[in-house]
Enzyme design. Structure first.
Site, PDB file in Angstrom:
ATOM      1  N   GLU A  94       5.660 -34.777  -7.473  1.00 45.09           N
ATOM      2  CA  GLU A  94       6.987 -34.417  -6.964  1.00 45.09           C
ATOM      3  C   GLU A  94       8.046 -35.477  -7.280  1.00 45.09           C
ATOM      4  O   GLU A  94       9.184 -35.145  -7.614  1.00 45.09           O
ATOM      5  CB  GLU A  94       6.877 -34.225  -5.445  1.00 45.09           C
ATOM      6  N   ASP A  95       7.685 -36.756  -7.194  1.00 48.62           N
ATOM      7  CA  ASP A  95       8.685 -37.829  -7.263  1.00 48.62           C
ATOM      8  C   ASP A  95       8.567 -38.746  -8.477  1.00 48.62           C
ATOM      9  O   ASP A  95       9.261 -39.744  -8.559  1.00 48.62           O
ATOM     10  CB  ASP A  95       8.608 -38.683  -5.985  1.00 48.62           C
ATOM     11  N   ASP A 157       1.207 -36.584   6.058  1.00 51.64           N
ATOM     12  CA  ASP A 157       2.491 -36.876   5.404  1.00 51.64           C
ATOM     13  C   ASP A 157       3.649 -36.716   6.397  1.00 51.64           C
ATOM     14  O   ASP A 157       4.517 -37.586   6.530  1.00 51.64           O
ATOM     15  CB  ASP A 157       2.662 -35.920   4.215  1.00 51.64           C
TER      16      ASP A 157
END
Length: 746
Positions: A94-95, A157
């Site tokens: 994702e990052d 998370d």
């Protein structure tokens, strides 16, 4: 959530801190799962450091600290090395530029599958935040069905994000905390993970309602010293009696969590002094027989409170929670709750679905108990295939996440577990879809009852059916189970659509005859082209839109045969599926306008059932013959309308034209109910708070409540949601005010 931060610590200090946390992680894994190979964890940690290098969180910490803390939470849950490695890698796709394929090649298919399930959807453009949220949750649940570790990493998370939420802006704090209370805390509850759920709820509470949080915390702190002293005395006496009766058990005690108190105060409109289970004792035994022995012992020492005894050992909750609950009365009128369970029950109550991972080695087998816990997820995944509307999916999920149970029986003695306040219709659909669809009546304990009767624990229910009978739309107003709601919506959606297509065709034919247009000469290709202009997939969808009242038959005809009518056709945007016909509609003199996507000849009005005001999330619903009704998204009626997604239309609040000139701002009449102590001067103090805020009071009504309670109803003029919240918080601060609620209907 990668954010640049200027005041960062030195790289050496950051690296040292990361190394220290990683050492704690390895130590935890070695202690909880000594046989696991930690090589994959070391490899994932090195990969994480490399690819998150240079990234910072909003707190200024190196970004790698977040996946490391998530992995530590998973290790504390006693999860396996594969799950912990996936936790370290959960934000990589994702990052960072890393792809799922790379993860698969280096760490294997299993880790890649888990990481992909946790990764948010970012390649698709969504119309609004709710649709994106719904799709992300849907993706997570789909992945969770094949590997439950997906949701365990997602919960870890969210837990670490909530622990560090103070570093974000107020708007993001509110949004993330609200999502946590709506989705993630209930998800933890449904999976039996009491410890994670409790922390998520208390962390989110302080951001969702800071004033309520401070108020309850102050009240609890005022009682803490006295309460703890009382519990120590109870603890001492109970240990003494257990020893006398040769029962091996350990005793714990606590003061009730803040969010649990808040929920009770909201639901029952009482003060903290009146919360009967503010103080709680837990007895953890070795065997089930000892649980019942302790149960009898406690009732021999203290008098039980009638109606407060629950046996979740004999009848476990759907998330497999087991315990005996009783509330007893001590000397001086002090009430406290006692929970009695075995060590195994306690472990499952705290850890839930994560409890069994301790015994697994390699792979991702799911035990019979885990399968039972996941049955509802599989059911939701099955239902979601028929749900085109993301909001319908989320509302179904929210209904199913926090079920309070009622235990009923068939005439043959089979137990049927239903949500609290369920009806015979819910019971019928739980037995079989066809039984629900053809239900015409019900007997409860041998007597005929209305279909909207609320079932109670122990009821014996018999359903009466008749071939050819069909579900009623009215059932949606009183059913409680998501299964019943979805089956009714599915049936109605299919049959309402067929009727709408028929109506649409008749309206178009009638309009064509009026203008003497030979509509039979038009081809399917002509209809298909126009359907695309209106954002529909085909001619049948277009006819359904006309039948539902979403499109004007005259306008559609004018596009099929240009110039055939005197009506100006709608202009169509170049972007398929979006109409540019936007109009401002004023509800009353001096009020704000709404921007509505739709047709320029539709009447638009605010729904009376929920009376939406500026700042609220709203949804438009096309009604037959009345135009577009604009509802608050939280309106209970909206949930009943969602099954006809074809009749939804996008609406939003228009921008204020004269924001700086407050005298021109629109106001909305809103009813606010105050539950308070019945004492002299109370009304004067409340009206002073409202008038000092510069708010106009339209009406006031007072009446006596139960006991020493008074109920005061105000109708006030509010500018927007922010103004209303400020006003309600001002009233809550008054001594003697127990609760303040906004009433949707005037």
């Amino acid at each position: 959530m990668v954010t640049a931060h200027t005041a960062a610590a030195s790289p050496d200090a950051d690296n040292q801190h990361l190394a220290q946390v990683f050492e704690v992680l390895l130590k935890t894994v070695r202690h909880n799962r000594p046989s696991d190979d930690i090589g994959i964890i070391q490899q994932a940690y090195d990969f994480c450091l490399k690819h998150h290098a240079g990234q910072k969180r909003a707190s200024g910490d190196p970004y790698a600290l977040h996946p490391l803390e998530v992995a530590l939470v998973l290790a504390e849950m006693k999860l396996d090395a594969t799950a912990i490695a996936a936790g370290l890698l959960h934000d990589a796709v994702e990052d960072t530029p890393v792809t799922s394929h790379e993860i698969s090649e280096i760490f294997g298919e299993q880790v890649a599958h888990i990481v992909d399930g946790v990764t948010k959807i970012d390649k698709i453009q969504f119309a609004n935040r709710e649709d994106r949220q719904a799709e992300n949750v849907r993706k997570m649940l789909l992945a969770m069905v094949s590997d439950v570790r997906v949701v365990l990493i997602k919960l870890a998370d969210r837990l670490h994000n909530m622990r560090t939420l103070e570093h974000l802006g107020p708007e993001r704090q509110q949004s993330i905390a609200r999502e946590t209370l709506d989705i993630y805390a209930p998800l933890a509850h449904r999976l039996g993970m009491g410890k994670v759920r409790s922390e998520l709820e208390d962390l989110a509470f302080q951001y969702v309602d800071p004033f309520g949080y401070d108020q309850i915390r102050s009240a609890v702190e005022a009682h803490r010293q006295e309460g703890e002293q009382f519990l120590r005395e109870i603890d001492s006496l109970l240990r003494e009696r257990l020893q006398e009766h040769n029962i091996t058990a350990r005793v714990e005690w606590r003061i009730k969590r803040l969010f649990s108190i808040y929920q009770k105060l909201q639901h029952q409109r009482i003060t903290v002094d009146q919360v009967y289970d503010l103080l709680a004792v837990r007895v953890i035994t070795q065997t089930v027989q000892d649980c019942y022995a302790v149960f009898g012992l406690i009732h021999s020492i203290w008098r039980p409170v009638p109606g407060r005894i629950k046996d979740f050992i004999a009848m476990p909750r759907p998330n497999l929670y087991q315990s005996l609950h009783t509330t007893v009365m001590a000397e001086g009128g002090h009430q406290f709750e006692v929970q009695i369970r075995t060590e195994e029950m306690h472990r499952i109550a705290e850890e839930g679905i994560a409890a069994h991972w301790k015994y697994k080695s390699g792979g991702s087998p799911v035990s019979a108990k885990d399968e039972q816990r996941l049955a509802w997820v599989r059911q939701i995944v099955e239902w979601q295939r028929d749900m085109t509307d993301p909001n319908e999916f989320l509302s179904t999920l929210k209904i199913d996440l926090y079920p309070e149970e009622v235990y009923t029986f068939t005439p043959k003695g089979k137990v049927v577990v239903l949500p609290k306040e369920a009806t015979p219709i819910d019971f019928a659909y739980t037995i079989h879809t066809e039984v629900g669809n053809t239900c015409i009546g019900a007997k409860v304990n041998g007597r005929m009852v209305p279909l909207k009767t609320r079932l109670r624990n122990g009821d014996i229910v018999e359903i009466l059916t008749q071939n050819g009978h069909t579900p009623s739309r009215d059932w949606l107003t009183f059913v409680r189970s998501s299964r019943a709601r979805n089956k009714i919506k599915h049936w109605l959606n299919e049959h309402q659509r067929e009727r709408a297509i028929e109506i649409g065709r008749k309206l178009l034919d009638r309009e064509a005859r009026k203008y003497k247009i030979p509509i039979t000469q038009l081809s399917d290709a002509d209809y298909a082209k126009i359907a695309t202009d209106y954002g529909m997939a085909n001619a049948v969808d277009l006819l359904a839109g006309i039948g539902f009242g979403k499109f004007s038959a005259r306008q559609v005809l004018n596009r099929l045969v240009p110039g055939a009518t005197n009506t100006q056709p709608p202009e169509v945007e170049s972007t398929p599926g979006m109409s540019d016909a936007v109009r401002r509609v004023y509800f009353s003199k001096g009020s704000d306008s709404l921007t509505v996507e739709g047709q320029n000849d539709l009447l638009v009005y605010r729904a009376r059932c929920c009376n939406p005001i500026r700042g609220e999330e709203i949804v438009g619903y096309v009604t037959r013959g009345k135009g577009v009704a604009v509802h608050s998204r939280s309106c209970p009626n909206v949930q009943n309308l969602l099954y006809e997604s074809d009749r939804r239309i996008a609406v939003e609040w228009a921008r204020l034209q004269d924001e700086e000139n407050s005298t021109q701002r629109a106001t909305y009449p809103v009813k606010v109910t105050v539950f308070c102590d019945d004492r002299a001067g109370m009304l004067r103090e409340m009206t002073a708070v409202i008038s000092d805020d510069g708010t106009n009071i339209r009406a006031v009504d007072t009446k006596a409540g139960t006991g020493a309670e008074a109920i005061v109803e105000f109708v006030v003029d509010a500018y927007d949601v922010g103004h209303l919240i400020r006003l309600m918080n001002g009233l809550r601060r008054l001594p003697g005010v127990r609760d303040v609620q906004r009433q949707q209907k005037l």
